[in-house]
Scaffold this active site. Sequence first.
Site, PDB file in Angstrom:
ATOM      1  N   LYS A   8       6.238  -7.718   6.016  1.00 22.19           N
ATOM      2  CA  LYS A   8       6.836  -8.582   4.985  1.00 22.19           C
ATOM      3  C   LYS A   8       7.824  -7.777   4.164  1.00 22.19           C
ATOM      4  O   LYS A   8       7.513  -6.675   3.729  1.00 22.19           O
ATOM      5  CB  LYS A   8       5.712  -9.111   4.080  1.00 22.19           C
ATOM      6  N   VAL A  94       0.461   2.269   5.886  1.00 21.05           N
ATOM      7  CA  VAL A  94      -0.515   1.647   4.987  1.00 21.05           C
ATOM      8  C   VAL A  94      -0.079   1.795   3.520  1.00 21.05           C
ATOM      9  O   VAL A  94       0.559   2.789   3.166  1.00 21.05           O
ATOM     10  CB  VAL A  94      -1.885   2.322   5.235  1.00 21.05           C
ATOM     11  N   ALA A  95      -0.420   0.812   2.686  1.00 23.52           N
ATOM     12  CA  ALA A  95      -0.098   0.823   1.239  1.00 23.52           C
ATOM     13  C   ALA A  95       1.382   1.113   1.029  1.00 23.52           C
ATOM     14  O   ALA A  95       1.763   2.049   0.331  1.00 23.52           O
ATOM     15  CB  ALA A  95      -0.955   1.855   0.492  1.00 23.52           C
ATOM     16  N   SER A  96       2.243   0.302   1.696  1.00 22.56           N
ATOM     17  CA  SER A  96       3.645   0.687   1.716  1.00 22.56           C
ATOM     18  C   SER A  96       4.614  -0.431   1.321  1.00 22.56           C
ATOM     19  O   SER A  96       5.802  -0.293   1.519  1.00 22.56           O
ATOM     20  CB  SER A  96       3.990   1.222   3.107  1.00 22.56           C
ATOM     21  N   GLY A  97       4.111  -1.531   0.756  1.00 20.51           N
ATOM     22  CA  GLY A  97       4.995  -2.569   0.223  1.00 20.51           C
ATOM     23  C   GLY A  97       5.543  -3.538   1.246  1.00 20.51           C
ATOM     24  O   GLY A  97       6.376  -4.387   0.936  1.00 20.51           O
ATOM     25  N   ILE A  98       5.088  -3.436   2.501  1.00 16.51           N
ATOM     26  CA  ILE A  98       5.580  -4.376   3.523  1.00 16.51           C
ATOM     27  C   ILE A  98       4.449  -5.255   4.063  1.00 16.51           C
ATOM     28  O   ILE A  98       4.461  -5.672   5.216  1.00 16.51           O
ATOM     29  CB  ILE A  98       6.334  -3.671   4.671  1.00 16.51           C
ATOM     30  N   GLY A  99       3.488  -5.499   3.195  1.00 18.70           N
ATOM     31  CA  GLY A  99       2.498  -6.518   3.565  1.00 18.70           C
ATOM     32  C   GLY A  99       1.263  -5.970   4.232  1.00 18.70           C
ATOM     33  O   GLY A  99       0.179  -6.481   3.985  1.00 18.70           O
ATOM     34  N   GLY A 101      -1.849  -4.887   4.775  1.00 15.84           N
ATOM     35  CA  GLY A 101      -3.146  -5.553   4.693  1.00 15.84           C
ATOM     36  C   GLY A 101      -3.022  -7.066   4.545  1.00 15.84           C
ATOM     37  O   GLY A 101      -3.807  -7.814   5.130  1.00 15.84           O
ATOM     38  N   ALA A 103      -0.556  -9.087   5.631  1.00 16.79           N
ATOM     39  CA  ALA A 103      -0.143  -9.696   6.902  1.00 16.79           C
ATOM     40  C   ALA A 103      -1.302  -9.675   7.903  1.00 16.79           C
ATOM     41  O   ALA A 103      -1.487 -10.627   8.665  1.00 16.79           O
ATOM     42  CB  ALA A 103       1.075  -8.960   7.465  1.00 16.79           C
ATOM     43  N   ASP A 135       0.121 -11.865  -1.727  1.00 13.46           N
ATOM     44  CA  ASP A 135       1.089 -11.949  -0.622  1.00 13.46           C
ATOM     45  C   ASP A 135       0.519 -12.644   0.612  1.00 13.46           C
ATOM     46  O   ASP A 135       1.251 -12.842   1.586  1.00 13.46           O
ATOM     47  CB  ASP A 135       1.518 -10.536  -0.189  1.00 13.46           C
TER      48      ASP A 135
HETATM   49  O1  C5P Z   1      -2.855  -9.940  -5.462  1.00 16.46           O
HETATM   50  P1  C5P Z   1      -2.882  -8.498  -5.115  1.00 16.46           P
HETATM   51  O2  C5P Z   1      -4.288  -7.987  -4.924  1.00 16.46           O
HETATM   52  O3  C5P Z   1      -2.020  -8.132  -3.955  1.00 16.46           O
HETATM   53  O4  C5P Z   1      -2.287  -7.713  -6.360  1.00 16.46           O
HETATM   54  C1  C5P Z   1      -2.382  -6.319  -6.515  1.00 16.46           C
HETATM   55  C2  C5P Z   1      -1.970  -5.936  -7.932  1.00 16.46           C
HETATM   56  O5  C5P Z   1      -0.583  -6.206  -8.126  1.00 16.46           O
HETATM   57  C3  C5P Z   1      -2.654  -6.736  -9.019  1.00 16.46           C
HETATM   58  O6  C5P Z   1      -3.862  -6.137  -9.404  1.00 16.46           O
HETATM   59  C4  C5P Z   1      -1.639  -6.698 -10.156  1.00 16.46           C
HETATM   60  O7  C5P Z   1      -1.703  -5.453 -10.821  1.00 16.46           O
HETATM   61  C5  C5P Z   1      -0.326  -6.727  -9.423  1.00 16.46           C
HETATM   62  N1  C5P Z   1       0.277  -8.075  -9.291  1.00 16.46           N
HETATM   63  C6  C5P Z   1       0.789  -8.700 -10.421  1.00 16.46           C
HETATM   64  N2  C5P Z   1       1.366  -9.937 -10.303  1.00 16.46           N
HETATM   65  C7  C5P Z   1       1.468 -10.538  -9.093  1.00 16.46           C
HETATM   66  C8  C5P Z   1       0.977  -9.918  -7.938  1.00 16.46           C
HETATM   67  C9  C5P Z   1       0.376  -8.677  -8.066  1.00 16.46           C
HETATM   68  O8  C5P Z   1       0.708  -8.167 -11.535  1.00 16.46           O
HETATM   69  N3  C5P Z   1       2.062 -11.735  -9.019  1.00 16.46           N
END
Ligand code: C5P
Length: 280
Positions: A8, A94-99, A101, A103, A135
């Site tokens: 993503k 992993v943990a890289s901003g492209i989804g 986990g 996806a 996401d």
């Molecule tokens: O929803 P998700 O677990 O992916 O979010 C991870 C962290 O990203 C949240 O704990 C929050 O700190 C931040 N987040 C946010 N607002 C969003 C999505 C994520 O603040 N709309």
Amino acid sequence: MRERARAKINLFLHLGERRSDGYHELESLVAFAGIGDELSFAPSDALSLAMDGPFAPSLQNESGNLVLKAAQALAANAGISPNAKIALTKNLPVASGIGGGSADAAAALRGLCRLWKLSPLRDALDEIALSLGSDVPVCLQSKSAWMTGRGEHVAPISLPRISMVLVNPGVAVSTAGVFAKLQSRSGTGHPKPDDIASATDLAAYLKTTANDLEAPACEIAPVIEEALTALLNTGALLARLSGSGATCFGLYERDADAERAANTIAKTRKGWWARSTFIP
Ligand code: C5P
């Protein structure tokens, strides 16, 4: 039974107010890449997850857990036992901003609906998806979309095929950590794109936008700026961080340009992950 968990990409990511539930209102143009993780599903009398692929070793339960959580949440909703043999080939960092986990979790929901012959209502499936992460609803569709709310409002948007390079400079950054350092927010209500016919059009539109998480992510991991510079030096029309990083994307006019750029970056930067791909 197989499902692909496409990477993503947040082409832009604008944040609004922090809500009382701790999440931020957001607005993002999201696209999916031609590459991703691969999942397979087979009948079993228990729930299991096996992992392989280049990034399986760096998967400290996180993404794996989200696949298992998806299975458990879907089975609980349907009132059945979550029995399936799931295999995940982890191709994406992993943990890289492209989804990553997200996806994978979305692909698990799609695959297990097929395996267990479930057809939950769209709203119910979206609710399960959101319970797994902000996401996951957009990843469920895995198509270019305009995403708003906390991530739960997903409206399809049409984009042409666009050549792209993804670069990860080898660092994992925590999404919550990046959000905690957020300083300036663009707010929501940006005009949607219209008449995007090429990578040049898309880059021009995206230059009117930003990723609000780019500055805090660069503060945490300054090597991200090097990745952005590396993309621009290979002729990217635009280079930007996706999500909370550390993966950056570059847009190119032609596949050949993207392939050359990915090869150059992979060759010159040890420990970086660089792939040429496209927005389908
Ligand atoms: O929803 P998700 O677990 O992916 O979010 C991870 C962290 O990203 C949240 O704990 C929050 O700190 C931040 N987040 C946010 N607002 C969003 C999505 C994520 O603040 N709309």
